[in-house]
Design an enzyme around this catalytic site. Structure first.
Site, PDB file in Angstrom:
ATOM      1  N   TRP A 144      26.739  69.530  45.440  1.00  0.00           N
ATOM      2  CA  TRP A 144      25.280  69.670  45.412  1.00  0.00           C
ATOM      3  C   TRP A 144      24.733  69.084  46.710  1.00  0.00           C
ATOM      4  O   TRP A 144      25.014  67.929  47.029  1.00  0.00           O
ATOM      5  CB  TRP A 144      24.749  68.924  44.196  1.00  0.00           C
ATOM      6  CG  TRP A 144      23.276  68.891  44.000  1.00  0.00           C
ATOM      7  CD1 TRP A 144      22.414  69.946  44.037  1.00  0.00           C
ATOM      8  CD2 TRP A 144      22.484  67.730  43.681  1.00  0.00           C
ATOM      9  NE1 TRP A 144      21.132  69.522  43.770  1.00  0.00           N
ATOM     10  CE2 TRP A 144      21.148  68.168  43.555  1.00  0.00           C
ATOM     11  CE3 TRP A 144      22.768  66.384  43.495  1.00  0.00           C
ATOM     12  CZ2 TRP A 144      20.109  67.297  43.241  1.00  0.00           C
ATOM     13  CZ3 TRP A 144      21.733  65.517  43.187  1.00  0.00           C
ATOM     14  CH2 TRP A 144      20.420  65.979  43.062  1.00  0.00           C
ATOM     15  N   ASP A 225      28.638  62.211  38.033  1.00  0.00           N
ATOM     16  CA  ASP A 225      27.335  62.868  37.949  1.00  0.00           C
ATOM     17  C   ASP A 225      27.433  63.911  36.836  1.00  0.00           C
ATOM     18  O   ASP A 225      28.234  64.846  36.920  1.00  0.00           O
ATOM     19  CB  ASP A 225      26.983  63.539  39.281  1.00  0.00           C
ATOM     20  CG  ASP A 225      25.554  64.066  39.308  1.00  0.00           C
ATOM     21  OD1 ASP A 225      24.823  63.888  38.308  1.00  0.00           O
ATOM     22  OD2 ASP A 225      25.159  64.665  40.325  1.00  0.00           O
ATOM     23  N   LYS A 261      18.637  70.193  32.429  1.00  0.00           N
ATOM     24  CA  LYS A 261      19.251  71.458  32.020  1.00  0.00           C
ATOM     25  C   LYS A 261      19.436  71.553  30.513  1.00  0.00           C
ATOM     26  O   LYS A 261      19.070  72.555  29.899  1.00  0.00           O
ATOM     27  CB  LYS A 261      20.618  71.617  32.713  1.00  0.00           C
ATOM     28  CG  LYS A 261      20.588  71.491  34.234  1.00  0.00           C
ATOM     29  CD  LYS A 261      19.801  72.603  34.882  1.00  0.00           C
ATOM     30  CE  LYS A 261      19.993  72.655  36.393  1.00  0.00           C
ATOM     31  NZ  LYS A 261      19.652  71.445  37.126  1.00  0.00           N
TER      32      LYS A 261
END
Length: 414
Positions: A144, A225, A261
């Site tokens: 990311w 993460d 999400k």
């Protein structure tokens, strides 16, 4: 005096380059073509291409609005206790020994981005004691994009470990392990807990065990993460397997957690940071230092998204309804992967496309080259990032055939 009359500025600054992803989104919005397709955005969309408010979120929203005790006072600096405690159990395990023994320092953050930042900032001030040189983090190649900026901004040296193999379109496990073997003790290793962003390629459980063995033997520090728990596979426990396996090895670690999400709470910024220590007194000290850092930056985290999550996680009936919503989202993503794979096979598109169904989560590294991406955007109005990453949520039954034919065309000609 008008602004034009000012003779000079005290700011010696140039215009920063635009964020690549949001630049793609802006180009998509400006395109008048009725056939345009956006597979760049990292947010869930329903089969109509619209944002989806989870039914459970709508339900809890009404419950909170009717709660006469609800107010808009500040939360504690470290966040809503019902939220931080329940989110820790969600990722670490309800019966986790580290929770029972008070070895977890949990702080509510500004979603996963805030968790990454606070974790990085904490480690820049309090690096692993096994580190003998400058504090260093290893990020997967690719990762990311914000990971690199977050760590660099707090003065941590950023290095990379091989992750994606462009030949197999899968995991470069040998390169990954080799980089860990050569890393200095005390180095931070950032690991995507599930649904790796941007590749959609996750280690198998056996590969996770190999990764853990090297990290433990080399005295490296795992920094997880986790942005997609439950959203990746539809199974909350399966998506937390890697984190819990590392916990079973009784090592200290850090976990960043996002509810953007899996609750669809993108704009509410609900997240948490969990630091697992070896002793209760260490955990108490860690949380006190996290509170100091949080106070100087945001003072207090936002309440509303955390209240929604806490309500669901602490009510068995609501929790069950949420898991059904997760299965709906994960199931649709899985269906789009299968449909795209089938259509490319039907078209006889050159190359192998098993990676589309082997990868997991919202994103897929298609294998399209930058030249092919440029061509598919120019000629077919299909918008994705230049590295060939697509968001499977941008596909639906209305556009998947058009998208597949566009891919087929550029693979044959670009």
């Amino acid at each position: 005096m008008s602004p034009s009359a000012l003779s000079s500025s005290v700011f010696n600054v140039s215009v920063a380059p635009p964020d690549a992803l949001f630049g793609v989104l802006a180009a998509y919005k400006a395109d008048p073509s009725p056939q345009k397709v956006d597979v760049s955005v990292g947010a869930y969309r329903d089969n109509s291409g619209k944002p989806w408010v989870l039914p459970i979120v709508k339900k809890v929203d009404l419950i909170l609005k009717d709660d006469p005790t609800l107010d808009h006072e500040y939360l504690p600096i470290t966040g809503l206790p019902d939220f931080t405690s329940s989110s820790a159990k969600l990722i670490l395990g309800t019966d986790a020994d580290v929770i029972k023994n008070d070895l977890v320092a949990s702080v509510q953050t500004i979603s996963g981005t805030g968790a990454n930042h606070l974790g990085a900032l904490f480690l820049s001030r309090h690096p692993p004691t096994t580190s003998s040189g400058p504090t260093t983090v290893y990020l997967s190649s690719p990762t990311w994009p914000n990971h690199k900026q977050i760590f660099a901004n707090v003065g941590i040296v950023v290095k990379e470990y091989p992750y994606f193999d462009p030949t197999t379109l899968g995991l470069d496990i040998n390169g990954f392990l080799g980089a860990l073997e050569s890393a200095d003790p005390g180095s931070i290793i950032l690991l995507h807990a599930c649904a790796h962003n941007p590749t959609g390629v996750d280690p198998t459980q056996d590969q996770w065990k190999q990764i853990a063995d090297v990290i433990i033997r080399k005295n490296l520090f795992p920094f997880f993460d986790c942005a997609y728990q439950g959203f990746a596979s539809g199974d909350l426990d399966r998506d937390a397997w890697a984190v819990r396996y590392f916990l079973s090895k009784r090592i200290e670690l850090l976990v960043c957690q996002s509810f953007a999400k899996n609750f669809g709470l993108y704009g509410e910024r609900a997240g948490a940071l969990h630091v697992v220590s070896s002793a209760k007194e260490v955990s108490t000290a860690v949380k006190s230092q996290l509170a100091v850092l949080q106070r100087s930056e945001i003072s207090n985290p936002p309440a509303y998204g955390a209240r929604i999550v806490a309500k669901v996680l602490n009510d068995p009936a609501l929790f069950k309804e949420w898991t059904e919503d997760l299965k709906t989202m994960a199931g649709r993503i899985h269906e789009m992967r299968k449909a795209l794979y089938d259509k490319l096979l039907e078209l006889g598109t050159p190359g192998t496309w098993n990676h589309i169904i082997d990868q997991i989560g919202m994103f897929s590294f298609t294998g399209l080259t930058p030249a092919q991406v440029a061509k598919i955007t120019k000629e077919y109005h299909v918008y994705l990032t230049s590295n060939g990453r697509i968001s499977m949520a941008g596909l639906n039954t209305n556009n998947i055939e058009y998208f597949a034919r566009a891919v087929d065309s550029v693979v044959r000609t670009a």
